[in-house]
Design a protein around this motif. Structure first.
Motif, PDB file in Angstrom:
ATOM      1  N   HIS A 150       0.908  -0.990  -0.232  1.00 52.34           N
ATOM      2  CA  HIS A 150      -0.074   0.221  -0.069  1.00 52.34           C
ATOM      3  C   HIS A 150       0.573   1.047  -0.227  1.00 52.34           C
ATOM      4  O   HIS A 150       1.833   1.457   0.898  1.00 52.34           O
ATOM      5  CB  HIS A 150      -0.643   0.210   1.227  1.00 52.34           C
ATOM      6  N   VAL A 151       0.322   2.099  -0.675  1.00 55.62           N
ATOM      7  CA  VAL A 151       0.849   3.728  -0.802  1.00 55.62           C
ATOM      8  C   VAL A 151      -0.085   4.418  -0.608  1.00 55.62           C
ATOM      9  O   VAL A 151      -0.640   4.860  -1.535  1.00 55.62           O
ATOM     10  CB  VAL A 151       1.653   3.951  -2.031  1.00 55.62           C
ATOM     11  N   ALA A 152       0.445   5.253   0.493  1.00 53.00           N
ATOM     12  CA  ALA A 152      -0.537   6.050   0.437  1.00 53.00           C
ATOM     13  C   ALA A 152      -0.311   7.694   0.332  1.00 53.00           C
ATOM     14  O   ALA A 152       0.841   8.103   0.816  1.00 53.00           O
ATOM     15  CB  ALA A 152      -1.519   5.900   1.949  1.00 53.00           C
ATOM     16  N   ALA A 153      -0.949   8.811   0.824  1.00 43.49           N
ATOM     17  CA  ALA A 153      -0.444  10.478   0.797  1.00 43.49           C
ATOM     18  C   ALA A 153      -1.306  11.027   1.427  1.00 43.49           C
ATOM     19  O   ALA A 153      -2.485  10.469   0.942  1.00 43.49           O
ATOM     20  CB  ALA A 153      -0.406  10.700  -0.985  1.00 43.49           C
ATOM     21  N   ILE A 154      -0.639  11.817   2.268  1.00 38.98           N
ATOM     22  CA  ILE A 154      -1.925  12.193   2.842  1.00 38.98           C
ATOM     23  C   ILE A 154      -1.722  14.386   2.995  1.00 38.98           C
ATOM     24  O   ILE A 154      -0.912  14.678   3.193  1.00 38.98           O
ATOM     25  CB  ILE A 154      -2.338  11.716   4.150  1.00 38.98           C
ATOM     26  N   ILE A 161      -6.569  11.248   3.750  1.00 34.27           N
ATOM     27  CA  ILE A 161      -5.813  10.719   2.529  1.00 34.27           C
ATOM     28  C   ILE A 161      -6.122  11.154   1.106  1.00 34.27           C
ATOM     29  O   ILE A 161      -7.286  10.778   0.927  1.00 34.27           O
ATOM     30  CB  ILE A 161      -6.221   9.240   2.552  1.00 34.27           C
ATOM     31  N   VAL A 162      -5.670  12.354   0.048  1.00 33.21           N
ATOM     32  CA  VAL A 162      -5.560  12.881  -0.955  1.00 33.21           C
ATOM     33  C   VAL A 162      -4.928  11.199  -2.301  1.00 33.21           C
ATOM     34  O   VAL A 162      -5.443  11.939  -3.088  1.00 33.21           O
ATOM     35  CB  VAL A 162      -4.730  13.903  -0.935  1.00 33.21           C
ATOM     36  N   ASP A 178      -0.280   6.736  -9.798  1.00 36.51           N
ATOM     37  CA  ASP A 178      -1.343   6.770  -8.746  1.00 36.51           C
ATOM     38  C   ASP A 178      -1.590   7.826  -7.919  1.00 36.51           C
ATOM     39  O   ASP A 178      -3.179   8.057  -7.133  1.00 36.51           O
ATOM     40  CB  ASP A 178      -1.897   5.270  -8.751  1.00 36.51           C
ATOM     41  N   VAL A 179      -0.124   8.142  -7.207  1.00 36.12           N
ATOM     42  CA  VAL A 179      -0.664   8.643  -5.677  1.00 36.12           C
ATOM     43  C   VAL A 179      -0.193   9.927  -5.655  1.00 36.12           C
ATOM     44  O   VAL A 179      -1.216  10.494  -5.628  1.00 36.12           O
ATOM     45  CB  VAL A 179       0.532   8.222  -4.736  1.00 36.12           C
ATOM     46  N   TYR A 180       0.792  10.236  -5.822  1.00 32.14           N
ATOM     47  CA  TYR A 180       1.021  12.133  -6.277  1.00 32.14           C
ATOM     48  C   TYR A 180       0.511  12.566  -7.444  1.00 32.14           C
ATOM     49  O   TYR A 180      -0.356  13.650  -7.107  1.00 32.14           O
ATOM     50  CB  TYR A 180       2.891  12.256  -6.934  1.00 32.14           C
ATOM     51  N   ARG A 181       0.577  12.165  -8.220  1.00 31.06           N
ATOM     52  CA  ARG A 181      -0.051  12.723  -9.832  1.00 31.06           C
ATOM     53  C   ARG A 181      -1.581  13.315  -9.421  1.00 31.06           C
ATOM     54  O   ARG A 181      -1.669  14.565  -9.638  1.00 31.06           O
ATOM     55  CB  ARG A 181       0.026  12.505 -11.159  1.00 31.06           C
ATOM     56  N   SER A 182      -2.266  12.311  -9.500  1.00 32.73           N
ATOM     57  CA  SER A 182      -3.896  11.942  -9.188  1.00 32.73           C
ATOM     58  C   SER A 182      -4.328  12.944  -8.096  1.00 32.73           C
ATOM     59  O   SER A 182      -4.808  13.728  -8.268  1.00 32.73           O
ATOM     60  CB  SER A 182      -4.581  11.104  -8.678  1.00 32.73           C
ATOM     61  N   TYR A 187      -6.032  18.581  -6.339  1.00 44.21           N
ATOM     62  CA  TYR A 187      -6.046  19.498  -5.125  1.00 44.21           C
ATOM     63  C   TYR A 187      -4.816  20.403  -5.110  1.00 44.21           C
ATOM     64  O   TYR A 187      -5.038  21.593  -4.672  1.00 44.21           O
ATOM     65  CB  TYR A 187      -5.783  18.174  -3.773  1.00 44.21           C
ATOM     66  N   GLY A 188      -4.160  20.017  -6.846  1.00 44.32           N
ATOM     67  CA  GLY A 188      -3.066  21.002  -6.582  1.00 44.32           C
ATOM     68  C   GLY A 188      -1.936  20.955  -5.943  1.00 44.32           C
ATOM     69  O   GLY A 188      -1.686  19.643  -5.554  1.00 44.32           O
TER      70      GLY A 188
END
Length: 242
Positions: A150-154, A161-162, A178-182, A187-188
């Motif tokens: 799992h890789v997540a960004a908040i 969780i963005v 899938d994580v950073y670009r999306s 959200y900017g």
């Protein structure tokens, strides 16, 4: 006596004013400027001494003001090494010895408690000033033996969780797409991206630097192991309801 570094004296002076060490200046001259010989650390020090190239240091009176201000921002627990690094991040160049002297004079009560062995477990609480300030990305590999990572960004301010993705193994391209670009598309751009030292985030950090330089924001990309995402790992480790 003429030196191979003479055409680069202005560049060397600008670099040592900015803060890089002699070793970093040497690496830049050898790898970026293509100087194969004559760009060693010792030669840079010798040429700097002969040509009068000196590092610009802040005046003692101004440094005392900067240290006092930094203490109000960080709390009274930073020692000379941490405080010197903090000041350098603010663009204030000073030696550890001078910073240590000022800490002993400005911050006497806490200096005495430090000498006596007193320590504060968590001297500086985490702070994110606004939504979009800090983006934290990390991975959970507790099920990697089953082909699940799992890789997540908040967002550091809201804890929202963005971005998230699940993949067999850590992959630079998948994490970026899938994580950073999306997250950026929805959200900017964040001011800071905080990750650990894993190579799986290299593409994400590269694109963050490119985007920040393009839109003209302050470039702050920091590697940091002890950030907020590990708390999310415990949640992701539990089975999710279907």
């Amino acid at each position: 006596m003429e030196s191979k570094l003479d055409p680069y004296l202005d560049l060397i002076q600008r670099m040592i004013n900015y803060g890089p060490t002699d070793e970093q200046v040497s690496d830049f001259l050898r790898f970026e400027c293509g100087i194969s010989r004559g760009a060693s650390k010792a030669n840079i020090r010798r040429v700097s001494a002969e040509r009068g190239l000196k590092r610009v240091r802040v005046q003692d009176s101004q440094l005392e003001v900067d240290v006092a201000k930094a203490i109000t921002e960080t709390g009274p627990t930073y020692g000379r090494k941490m405080m010197t690094g903090y000041l350098a991040s603010k663009g204030v160049k000073a030696s550890e010895g001078k910073v240590g002297q000022l800490l002993r004079s400005i911050n006497q009560p806490y200096h005495m408690s430090q000498v006596g062995g007193c320590r504060n477990i968590n001297p500086v609480p985490y702070s994110a000033d606004y939504t979009g300030h800090k983006l934290h990305i990390d991975q959970n590999e507790k099920m990697v033996m089953f082909g699940v990572t799992h890789v997540a960004a908040i967002d550091g301010f809201s804890s929202k969780i963005v971005g998230h993705s699940t993949m067999p193994v850590k992959n630079n391209l998948v994490i970026y797409q899938d994580v950073y670009r999306s997250a950026v598309l929805e959200y900017g751009i964040w001011d800071q991206v905080r990750v650990d030292h894993g190579k799986e985030f290299f593409l994400t950090l590269f694109m963050q630097e490119k985007l920040v330089a393009t839109v003209g924001l302050e470039r702050v990309v920091q590697s940091w192991n002890a950030h907020r995402i590990p708390g999310l790992n415990m949640e992701l480790a539990h089975p999710l309801p279907l």
